[in-house]
Design a protein around this motif. Sequence first.
Motif, mmCIF file in Angstrom:
data_model
loop_
_atom_site.group_PDB
_atom_site.id
_atom_site.type_symbol
_atom_site.label_atom_id
_atom_site.label_comp_id
_atom_site.label_asym_id
_atom_site.label_seq_id
_atom_site.Cartn_x
_atom_site.Cartn_y
_atom_site.Cartn_z
ATOM 1 N N HIS A 151 -32.643 -6.611 -4.826
ATOM 2 C CA HIS A 151 -33.952 -6.114 -4.926
ATOM 3 C C HIS A 151 -33.524 -4.736 -5.025
ATOM 4 O O HIS A 151 -34.264 -3.436 -5.113
ATOM 5 C CB HIS A 151 -34.095 -5.770 -3.206
ATOM 6 C CG HIS A 151 -34.267 -7.538 -2.399
ATOM 7 N ND1 HIS A 151 -35.200 -7.846 -2.686
ATOM 8 C CD2 HIS A 151 -33.187 -8.016 -1.398
ATOM 9 C CE1 HIS A 151 -35.704 -8.623 -1.915
ATOM 10 N NE2 HIS A 151 -34.145 -8.709 -1.836
ATOM 11 N N HIS A 152 -32.754 -3.506 -5.702
ATOM 12 C CA HIS A 152 -31.912 -2.739 -6.046
ATOM 13 C C HIS A 152 -32.174 -1.898 -5.666
ATOM 14 O O HIS A 152 -32.781 -0.933 -5.900
ATOM 15 C CB HIS A 152 -32.756 -2.070 -7.754
ATOM 16 C CG HIS A 152 -33.306 -3.204 -8.422
ATOM 17 N ND1 HIS A 152 -32.189 -4.049 -9.855
ATOM 18 C CD2 HIS A 152 -34.224 -4.204 -8.680
ATOM 19 C CE1 HIS A 152 -33.127 -5.071 -9.955
ATOM 20 N NE2 HIS A 152 -34.510 -4.751 -9.683
ATOM 21 N N PHE A 153 -31.605 -2.183 -4.256
ATOM 22 C CA PHE A 153 -30.906 -1.032 -2.502
ATOM 23 C C PHE A 153 -30.037 -1.391 -2.400
ATOM 24 O O PHE A 153 -29.294 -2.512 -2.310
ATOM 25 C CB PHE A 153 -32.230 -2.087 -1.935
ATOM 26 C CG PHE A 153 -33.037 -0.595 -0.936
ATOM 27 C CD1 PHE A 153 -33.098 0.129 -1.462
ATOM 28 C CD2 PHE A 153 -32.524 -1.584 0.180
ATOM 29 C CE1 PHE A 153 -33.459 1.560 -0.302
ATOM 30 C CE2 PHE A 153 -32.957 -0.964 1.310
ATOM 31 C CZ PHE A 153 -32.971 1.105 0.677
ATOM 32 N N ASN A 154 -29.318 -0.622 -1.638
ATOM 33 C CA ASN A 154 -28.140 -0.737 -1.438
ATOM 34 C C ASN A 154 -28.130 -0.756 -0.008
ATOM 35 O O ASN A 154 -26.619 -0.220 0.818
ATOM 36 C CB ASN A 154 -27.135 0.054 -2.076
ATOM 37 C CG ASN A 154 -27.625 2.256 -1.351
ATOM 38 O OD1 ASN A 154 -28.405 2.370 -1.265
ATOM 39 N ND2 ASN A 154 -26.352 2.668 -1.313
ATOM 40 N N GLU A 155 -28.975 -0.684 0.674
ATOM 41 C CA GLU A 155 -28.952 -1.081 2.341
ATOM 42 C C GLU A 155 -29.692 -1.590 2.401
ATOM 43 O O GLU A 155 -29.776 -2.077 3.563
ATOM 44 C CB GLU A 155 -29.867 0.100 3.028
ATOM 45 C CG GLU A 155 -29.545 1.910 2.553
ATOM 46 C CD GLU A 155 -30.073 3.019 3.461
ATOM 47 O OE1 GLU A 155 -30.896 2.549 3.619
ATOM 48 O OE2 GLU A 155 -29.886 3.721 3.135
#
Length: 375
Positions: A151-155
């Motif tokens: 998702h290219h998202f770190n959360e």
Amino acid sequence: MSTLIIWWPTPNLDPNKLHMSHPIPSEAFVNITNTTNTTDLQANCTSTIPEGLRRLRPKILDDFPTSFLPQFKNPCYLDRDVNFICLPHFFILGTPKSGTTDLWSKIVSHPHIVNELIKEPHWWARYSKRRGVSSYGMPFGKAIREDIQKHHFNEIIAGDGSASTLWDIRDWTTLYPDHADDGPPYMIADVIRTVLPKAKLIVIFREPSERLYSDYRYFYHSPTHKGMITPIEFHSAVAQSVEKFDNCTRSGRSERACSYNHDTYHDRALIGLYSVHVRDWLERFPRDQMMFLELGEWQNSCTRLLPELYEFLGVQSLRAQTVWGICSMKKQNSNRQHGPMLNKTREMLREFYRPFVMDLADILEDEKFRWDYEI
């Protein structure tokens, strides 16, 4: 020193699914080590952990990290500078046959919540004495790393849906023999509060009489024939369970001690003494880190409650159409149809549960948890 490098390229998220409030930089390299850029866990100071608490789960309390990596919303760390380990950001607590599986399946349908993990590892309550923290946390780490790259998202966050975490502490009488009359001085809640002080806790309850009947019909077979236990056999099991509890309290032990005295087939009724468990958890966690649901309301109001759950967990809101699609999913792990329990069994259970139900509603200041017990 080994270094784990994760790269997030330009985000490519479906705008029809998410409202993005925390965009990721177009290119971001994150160097992860266990010695720099860490967030200290002030609660996990091993020198101040009481000996009695350490006795409960030594593998957790002695092996737990002293810091987590701040690059991630979920608690994660490097074990021996090599293994990427993550632990739950949230827990779904409850009791068997109270809707925890359905609740889990819908919560993890959010694209930023890991959905590849086993719902109920039962590690905290049952297996943490034999399996270490790394063994438990490696699947979390693997799943979170894969979802971040996807998702290219770190959360990205992950949870543990083991219902047993709420109420199961079977070995307490051996660990704390001096507390046999007043109940366990330390709980799994103490362990989690010590090592994951910011954990979010979601608790779902079902009217306890129906929960117990569904529990027996799901987990136990008739001792006299093939198939589920009969209403008559269920009545016999309930009568023995209630008698055992009454004998326990008459012996001078507290209701709390007797409530945690569940080791056998005839102790399943004790799992429904919700107010005992809730009071213990609320003594250890702040109220704003706990969210309480009732099964009937969850089933009837999913489209209202699911966005509230996502907000509670700190993940981004989904469009109403997406929420509706998730809530329209088939209910998970529901029992096949069966006949009602005997009226005399229901009356016995209502009498048994009534004071605890009233207590639960008072503790939570919420009338829905009285069900219809005042009638």
